[in-house]
Design a protein around this motif. Structure first.
Motif, mmCIF file in Angstrom:
data_model
loop_
_atom_site.group_PDB
_atom_site.id
_atom_site.type_symbol
_atom_site.label_atom_id
_atom_site.label_comp_id
_atom_site.label_asym_id
_atom_site.label_seq_id
_atom_site.Cartn_x
_atom_site.Cartn_y
_atom_site.Cartn_z
ATOM 1 N N TYR A 42 23.509 -37.136 3.938
ATOM 2 C CA TYR A 42 23.021 -38.511 4.000
ATOM 3 C C TYR A 42 21.507 -38.551 3.806
ATOM 4 O O TYR A 42 20.983 -39.371 3.042
ATOM 5 C CB TYR A 42 23.391 -39.166 5.333
ATOM 6 C CG TYR A 42 22.646 -40.461 5.572
ATOM 7 C CD1 TYR A 42 23.077 -41.644 4.976
ATOM 8 C CD2 TYR A 42 21.494 -40.489 6.355
ATOM 9 C CE1 TYR A 42 22.387 -42.834 5.164
ATOM 10 C CE2 TYR A 42 20.792 -41.672 6.545
ATOM 11 C CZ TYR A 42 21.242 -42.841 5.951
ATOM 12 O OH TYR A 42 20.540 -44.018 6.127
ATOM 13 N N THR A 62 20.665 -52.220 -3.828
ATOM 14 C CA THR A 62 21.203 -50.970 -4.357
ATOM 15 C C THR A 62 20.976 -49.840 -3.363
ATOM 16 O O THR A 62 21.888 -49.036 -3.100
ATOM 17 C CB THR A 62 20.546 -50.630 -5.703
ATOM 18 O OG1 THR A 62 20.818 -51.678 -6.638
ATOM 19 C CG2 THR A 62 21.072 -49.315 -6.247
ATOM 20 N N PHE A 65 23.351 -50.172 -0.320
ATOM 21 C CA PHE A 65 24.744 -49.902 -0.666
ATOM 22 C C PHE A 65 24.968 -48.421 -0.952
ATOM 23 O O PHE A 65 25.870 -47.789 -0.379
ATOM 24 C CB PHE A 65 25.152 -50.734 -1.887
ATOM 25 C CG PHE A 65 26.599 -50.587 -2.273
ATOM 26 C CD1 PHE A 65 27.555 -51.429 -1.730
ATOM 27 C CD2 PHE A 65 27.009 -49.611 -3.173
ATOM 28 C CE1 PHE A 65 28.904 -51.296 -2.086
ATOM 29 C CE2 PHE A 65 28.342 -49.470 -3.523
ATOM 30 C CZ PHE A 65 29.290 -50.321 -2.971
ATOM 31 N N GLU A 66 24.114 -47.861 -1.805
ATOM 32 C CA GLU A 66 24.347 -46.499 -2.284
ATOM 33 C C GLU A 66 24.161 -45.454 -1.193
ATOM 34 O O GLU A 66 24.812 -44.409 -1.215
ATOM 35 C CB GLU A 66 23.436 -46.192 -3.476
ATOM 36 C CG GLU A 66 23.779 -46.958 -4.738
ATOM 37 C CD GLU A 66 25.157 -46.617 -5.276
ATOM 38 O OE1 GLU A 66 25.638 -45.486 -5.019
ATOM 39 O OE2 GLU A 66 25.755 -47.476 -5.947
ATOM 40 N N ARG A 67 23.278 -45.704 -0.233
ATOM 41 C CA ARG A 67 23.050 -44.666 0.771
ATOM 42 C C ARG A 67 24.264 -44.436 1.662
ATOM 43 O O ARG A 67 24.380 -43.393 2.299
ATOM 44 C CB ARG A 67 21.816 -44.994 1.610
ATOM 45 C CG ARG A 67 21.949 -46.222 2.507
ATOM 46 C CD ARG A 67 20.672 -46.391 3.296
ATOM 47 N NE ARG A 67 20.651 -47.610 4.081
ATOM 48 C CZ ARG A 67 19.627 -47.968 4.849
ATOM 49 N NH1 ARG A 67 18.558 -47.193 4.922
ATOM 50 N NH2 ARG A 67 19.659 -49.084 5.545
ATOM 51 N N SER A 69 27.424 -44.841 0.359
ATOM 52 C CA SER A 69 28.556 -44.726 -0.562
ATOM 53 C C SER A 69 29.427 -43.511 -0.257
ATOM 54 O O SER A 69 30.629 -43.519 -0.545
ATOM 55 C CB SER A 69 28.051 -44.662 -2.008
ATOM 56 O OG SER A 69 27.189 -43.536 -2.190
ATOM 57 N N GLN A 70 28.849 -42.454 0.334
ATOM 58 C CA GLN A 70 29.626 -41.259 0.653
ATOM 59 C C GLN A 70 30.246 -41.327 2.048
ATOM 60 O O GLN A 70 31.325 -40.770 2.276
ATOM 61 C CB GLN A 70 28.723 -40.022 0.550
ATOM 62 C CG GLN A 70 28.182 -39.768 -0.854
ATOM 63 C CD GLN A 70 27.207 -38.600 -0.899
ATOM 64 O OE1 GLN A 70 26.895 -37.991 0.122
ATOM 65 N NE2 GLN A 70 26.717 -38.280 -2.088
ATOM 66 N N ALA A 72 30.949 -44.285 3.823
ATOM 67 C CA ALA A 72 31.823 -45.433 4.040
ATOM 68 C C ALA A 72 33.308 -45.098 3.897
ATOM 69 O O ALA A 72 34.124 -45.549 4.722
ATOM 70 C CB ALA A 72 31.437 -46.573 3.095
ATOM 71 N N THR A 78 33.502 -50.762 3.910
ATOM 72 C CA THR A 78 32.613 -50.831 2.755
ATOM 73 C C THR A 78 31.217 -50.330 3.133
ATOM 74 O O THR A 78 30.831 -50.361 4.305
ATOM 75 C CB THR A 78 32.480 -52.275 2.243
ATOM 76 O OG1 THR A 78 31.787 -53.059 3.234
ATOM 77 C CG2 THR A 78 33.853 -52.888 1.970
ATOM 78 N N PRO A 79 30.455 -49.879 2.154
ATOM 79 C CA PRO A 79 29.065 -49.507 2.443
ATOM 80 C C PRO A 79 28.264 -50.635 3.069
ATOM 81 O O PRO A 79 27.395 -50.390 3.904
ATOM 82 C CB PRO A 79 28.517 -49.123 1.062
ATOM 83 C CG PRO A 79 29.711 -48.632 0.309
ATOM 84 C CD PRO A 79 30.828 -49.539 0.754
ATOM 85 N N TRP A 80 28.579 -51.883 2.688
ATOM 86 C CA TRP A 80 27.842 -53.019 3.272
ATOM 87 C C TRP A 80 28.092 -53.116 4.772
ATOM 88 O O TRP A 80 27.157 -53.356 5.550
ATOM 89 C CB TRP A 80 28.259 -54.325 2.599
ATOM 90 C CG TRP A 80 27.809 -54.482 1.190
ATOM 91 C CD1 TRP A 80 28.580 -54.676 0.092
ATOM 92 C CD2 TRP A 80 26.451 -54.436 0.703
ATOM 93 N NE1 TRP A 80 27.809 -54.753 -1.043
ATOM 94 C CE2 TRP A 80 26.500 -54.616 -0.693
ATOM 95 C CE3 TRP A 80 25.220 -54.258 1.316
ATOM 96 C CZ2 TRP A 80 25.348 -54.627 -1.485
ATOM 97 C CZ3 TRP A 80 24.073 -54.272 0.527
ATOM 98 C CH2 TRP A 80 24.151 -54.455 -0.848
ATOM 99 N N ASN A 83 26.266 -50.387 6.533
ATOM 100 C CA ASN A 83 24.836 -50.661 6.531
ATOM 101 C C ASN A 83 24.460 -51.664 7.620
ATOM 102 O O ASN A 83 23.458 -51.481 8.323
ATOM 103 C CB ASN A 83 24.414 -51.196 5.158
ATOM 104 C CG ASN A 83 22.918 -51.360 5.035
ATOM 105 O OD1 ASN A 83 22.158 -50.409 4.975
ATOM 106 N ND2 ASN A 83 22.466 -52.615 5.014
#
Length: 227
Positions: A42, A62, A65-67, A69-70, A72, A78-80, A83
């Motif tokens: 991470y 971005t 969300f992307e941080r 992505s692995q 979630a 969801t990544p959201w 987050n």
């Protein structure tokens, strides 16, 4: 001659950023254990994304969300969602660093105080409000809200407008990041103070270097404010 304004970074300068603890709490909510391997993955991903964000290559959405992505998929959300829960944990755990409250109390009313942070508006403003320190500062500039990040000279120019175009040589920028805080402010003509919070001892081309926040009061142009 004393400084007329002192500007501060926020994360790891005024406040701690308890990311590992917050991430552990966030994942535990979904019954996922934060192993050293997951944390390292991470942090590597997040650091790279922040470098892209600071360089203006990606936007804040971005990054957020992307941080995750692995992680979630492991939590089944969801990544959201991950987050947002992470932000809530950061807010719960975040607190002013040692020496910050007492130092600001001595400076308030004697010099203009501002914050210039590369971060996300909602969480930065919430953390500041929770601390009770909002009233210490004349302004807060958040990169996400402005669409420009340190070390871009435009964010320091915006700060200059907030300071009624005070001569840049009468401004001190205090921060922990040698690139975004020190080099960015120096390029704008400001004096700089590297807060070496983690005592890395690197050679950084700053006007001043401190390892304890309260040392700020001993800098000659700051001490002149208190004389």
């Amino acid at each position: 001659m004393a400084y007329r304004w002192i500007l501060f970074d926020l994360d790891d300068t005024l406040f701690d950023f308890p990311a590992p603890r917050a991430l552990e709490t966030t994942l535990a909510h979904y019954e996922v254990q934060l192993t050293p391997e997951l944390l390292a993955d991470y942090q590597q991903l997040n650091q790279g994304l922040w470098q892209q964000f600071n360089a203006g290559q990606i936007d804040s959405k971005t990054l957020q969300f992307e941080r995750f992505s692995q992680l979630a998929p492991l939590a089944g959300v969801t990544p959201w969602e991950l987050n947002q829960r992470f932000f809530a944990a950061i807010l719960d755990y975040s607190a002013p660093l040692d020496g910050v409250v007492s130092t600001l109390a001595q400076l308030q009313g004697k010099v203009g105080l501002g914050i210039v942070t590369n971060g996300f508006g909602d969480i930065q403003r919430a953390r500041l409000a929770k601390s009770g320190l909002t009233g210490c500062f004349d302004f807060l500039l958040v990169s996400e809200e402005l669409g420009v990040n340190k070390p871009d000279p435009r964010i320091f120019a915006i700060a200059g407008e907030q300071m009624a175009n005070c001569p840049v040589g009468d401004v001190l920028m205090v921060g922990d990041n040698p690139l975004t805080d020190v080099a960015g402010a120096a390029a704008a003509g400001m004096e700089t103070c590297w807060f070496d919070l983690h005592k890395q001892g690197h050679a950084v081309a700053a006007t001043h270097i401190i390892t304890d926040f309260a040392e700020l009061l001993g800098l000659p142009r700051v001490a002149a404010l208190l004389a």
